[in-house]
Design a protein around this motif. Sequence first.
Motif, PDB file in Angstrom:
ATOM      1  N   VAL A  72       0.860  -1.183   0.000  1.00  0.00           N
ATOM      2  CA  VAL A  72       0.000   0.000   0.000  1.00  0.00           C
ATOM      3  C   VAL A  72       0.893   1.228   0.000  1.00  0.00           C
ATOM      4  CG1 VAL A  72      -1.879   1.229   1.142  1.00  0.00           C
ATOM      5  CG2 VAL A  72      -1.720  -1.270   1.349  1.00  0.00           C
ATOM      6  N   THR A  73       0.802   2.011  -1.052  1.00  0.00           N
ATOM      7  CA  THR A  73       1.594   3.222  -1.128  1.00  0.00           C
ATOM      8  C   THR A  73       0.677   4.435  -1.095  1.00  0.00           C
ATOM      9  OG1 THR A  73       3.380   4.333  -2.315  1.00  0.00           O
ATOM     10  CG2 THR A  73       1.647   3.319  -3.650  1.00  0.00           C
ATOM     11  N   VAL A  74       1.275   5.599  -1.179  1.00  0.00           N
ATOM     12  CA  VAL A  74       0.521   6.820  -0.983  1.00  0.00           C
ATOM     13  C   VAL A  74       0.820   7.801  -2.104  1.00  0.00           C
ATOM     14  CG1 VAL A  74       2.318   7.877   0.446  1.00  0.00           C
ATOM     15  CG2 VAL A  74      -0.031   8.618   0.716  1.00  0.00           C
ATOM     16  N   SER A  75      -0.192   8.564  -2.480  1.00  0.00           N
ATOM     17  CA  SER A  75      -0.003   9.687  -3.393  1.00  0.00           C
ATOM     18  C   SER A  75      -1.015  10.749  -3.003  1.00  0.00           C
ATOM     19  CB  SER A  75      -0.187   9.250  -4.854  1.00  0.00           C
ATOM     20  OG  SER A  75      -1.501   8.824  -5.096  1.00  0.00           O
ATOM     21  N   GLY A  76      -1.112  11.800  -3.803  1.00  0.00           N
ATOM     22  CA  GLY A  76      -2.075  12.853  -3.520  1.00  0.00           C
ATOM     23  C   GLY A  76      -3.298  12.721  -4.407  1.00  0.00           C
ATOM     24  N   THR A  77      -4.407  13.257  -3.948  1.00  0.00           N
ATOM     25  CA  THR A  77      -5.595  13.286  -4.792  1.00  0.00           C
ATOM     26  C   THR A  77      -5.315  14.164  -6.013  1.00  0.00           C
ATOM     27  OG1 THR A  77      -6.451  15.082  -3.415  1.00  0.00           O
ATOM     28  CG2 THR A  77      -7.275  12.859  -2.965  1.00  0.00           C
ATOM     29  N   PRO A  78      -5.777  13.746  -7.197  1.00  0.00           N
ATOM     30  CA  PRO A  78      -5.563  14.573  -8.393  1.00  0.00           C
ATOM     31  C   PRO A  78      -6.519  15.749  -8.427  1.00  0.00           C
ATOM     32  CG  PRO A  78      -6.821  12.617  -8.954  1.00  0.00           C
ATOM     33  CD  PRO A  78      -6.465  12.487  -7.490  1.00  0.00           C
ATOM     34  N   TRP A  79      -6.304  16.642  -9.374  1.00  0.00           N
ATOM     35  CA  TRP A  79      -7.259  17.734  -9.560  1.00  0.00           C
ATOM     36  C   TRP A  79      -7.777  17.701 -10.988  1.00  0.00           C
ATOM     37  CZ3 TRP A  79      -2.209  18.370  -7.957  1.00  0.00           C
ATOM     38  CH2 TRP A  79      -1.297  18.829  -8.894  1.00  0.00           C
ATOM     39  N   LEU A 124      -4.005  10.761  -0.586  1.00  0.00           N
ATOM     40  CA  LEU A 124      -4.272  11.675   0.520  1.00  0.00           C
ATOM     41  C   LEU A 124      -4.582  13.069  -0.004  1.00  0.00           C
ATOM     42  CD1 LEU A 124      -1.437  10.630   2.982  1.00  0.00           C
ATOM     43  CD2 LEU A 124      -3.868  10.072   3.151  1.00  0.00           C
ATOM     44  N   PRO A 125      -5.477  13.789   0.671  1.00  0.00           N
ATOM     45  CA  PRO A 125      -5.778  15.163   0.279  1.00  0.00           C
ATOM     46  C   PRO A 125      -4.681  16.121   0.704  1.00  0.00           C
ATOM     47  CG  PRO A 125      -7.046  14.567   2.212  1.00  0.00           C
ATOM     48  CD  PRO A 125      -6.302  13.327   1.788  1.00  0.00           C
ATOM     49  N   TRP A 175      -7.558   4.596  -3.966  1.00  0.00           N
ATOM     50  CA  TRP A 175      -8.621   4.978  -3.037  1.00  0.00           C
ATOM     51  C   TRP A 175      -8.405   6.399  -2.533  1.00  0.00           C
ATOM     52  CZ3 TRP A 175     -12.098   1.279  -3.454  1.00  0.00           C
ATOM     53  CH2 TRP A 175     -11.664   0.008  -3.839  1.00  0.00           C
ATOM     54  N   HIS A 176      -9.494   7.084  -2.218  1.00  0.00           N
ATOM     55  CA  HIS A 176      -9.410   8.473  -1.779  1.00  0.00           C
ATOM     56  C   HIS A 176      -9.720   8.608  -0.292  1.00  0.00           C
ATOM     57  CE1 HIS A 176      -9.761  10.874  -5.812  1.00  0.00           C
ATOM     58  NE2 HIS A 176      -8.769  10.012  -5.795  1.00  0.00           N
ATOM     59  N   ALA A 177      -8.734   9.062   0.463  1.00  0.00           N
ATOM     60  CA  ALA A 177      -8.911   9.328   1.893  1.00  0.00           C
ATOM     61  C   ALA A 177      -9.404  10.763   2.066  1.00  0.00           C
ATOM     62  CB  ALA A 177      -7.609   9.108   2.646  1.00  0.00           C
ATOM     63  N   GLN A 209      -8.878  22.236  -6.134  1.00  0.00           N
ATOM     64  CA  GLN A 209      -8.685  20.796  -6.254  1.00  0.00           C
ATOM     65  C   GLN A 209      -9.579  19.973  -5.327  1.00  0.00           C
ATOM     66  OE1 GLN A 209      -4.498  20.066  -4.757  1.00  0.00           O
ATOM     67  NE2 GLN A 209      -4.492  22.289  -4.925  1.00  0.00           N
ATOM     68  N   PRO A 210     -10.894  20.227  -5.342  1.00  0.00           N
ATOM     69  CA  PRO A 210     -11.783  19.389  -4.527  1.00  0.00           C
ATOM     70  C   PRO A 210     -11.718  17.943  -4.985  1.00  0.00           C
ATOM     71  CG  PRO A 210     -13.056  20.631  -6.129  1.00  0.00           C
ATOM     72  CD  PRO A 210     -11.644  21.163  -6.197  1.00  0.00           C
ATOM     73  N   SER A 211     -12.080  17.033  -4.093  1.00  0.00           N
ATOM     74  CA  SER A 211     -11.969  15.612  -4.401  1.00  0.00           C
ATOM     75  C   SER A 211     -13.064  14.826  -3.693  1.00  0.00           C
ATOM     76  CB  SER A 211     -10.588  15.095  -3.980  1.00  0.00           C
ATOM     77  OG  SER A 211     -10.384  13.777  -4.424  1.00  0.00           O
ATOM     78  N   SER A 212     -13.499  13.752  -4.325  1.00  0.00           N
ATOM     79  CA  SER A 212     -14.574  12.918  -3.811  1.00  0.00           C
ATOM     80  C   SER A 212     -14.024  11.573  -3.331  1.00  0.00           C
ATOM     81  CB  SER A 212     -15.607  12.673  -4.915  1.00  0.00           C
ATOM     82  OG  SER A 212     -16.483  11.614  -4.580  1.00  0.00           O
TER      83      SER A 212
END
Length: 293
Positions: free
Chosen positions: A109-116, A159-160, A220-222, A264-267
């Motif tokens: 499980v790795t991590v990145s940022g939510t896209p825009w 992550l946001p 997945w979006h946190a 950059q809102p995210s769902s």
Amino acid sequence: MRVFVTGGTGLIGSAVVAELLGKGHTVLALARSDASAQTAGAAGAEPLRGGLADLDVLRSGAARADGVIHLAFGNDFSSPEALARNVAEETAALTALGEELLGSDRPLVTVSGTPWTPGRPSTEADPVPTDGPVGGRGRTVTAILGLASHGVRATSVRLPRTVHHDGTGGFAGLLTGIARRSGTSGYPGDGTQRWPAVHALDAAVLFRLALEKAEAGTAWHAVADEGDRVRDIAAVIGRRLGLPVGPVPEETYGPLGPIFTTDQPSSSTRTRQALGWEPEHPGLLADLENIRP
């Protein structure tokens, strides 16, 4: 499950370690200093001395585990060159972890940022950016997810902009730090741009769920707060610190300036439906009330 965690003593990592231990898993935590090792041990994890640049240590940690959660990232954002070094270090580390897990069907499980995405909140189906100041992270995570076809249950938790706990953390925490130093609680642009956010304790639950049951190759979006206006964030910070609030130049934020100015809102609708994740802790604006003057 025995889980190897990098970055296990940071704001997010400490919450993830506590969540894993609380649900019956054991944790082997990468520790780059004696202080980090002591913190990891006190939390109930077994420390493994080394940093992201110690690729042999990373491989040994992954070899000893039933799964891996990668959270560590360099904290030097002082210049584009420093940010690029952070990205390059992480790329080498993730590559080593992925190679160690090839053909094992174990989770990574790795991590990145939510896209825009212009004009709407981003979703789990949107690709992460592969250009810009942190585009290298997007390229690396995309490559790691590609290991799904090579016997690695690779998944990514996005992550946001702000992961917060007790009034600290993330982009909002950077705004607070700059406000303390400059005497103004500032925001770039007109401040109407929106940043998503999540409480660290809620994010930790999602990391555990992804480790336990997410399918290979998924993202997945946190995201708890779909998008808080930056000037509203700055207003709370200013009130808590007793400072004036107003716009400041984008250059105030160094290499992160272009990201700070982006709407950059995210769902997280699909994440909640598929994994049964439901945030329970305070939202960002409420949590910022914990800022101490």
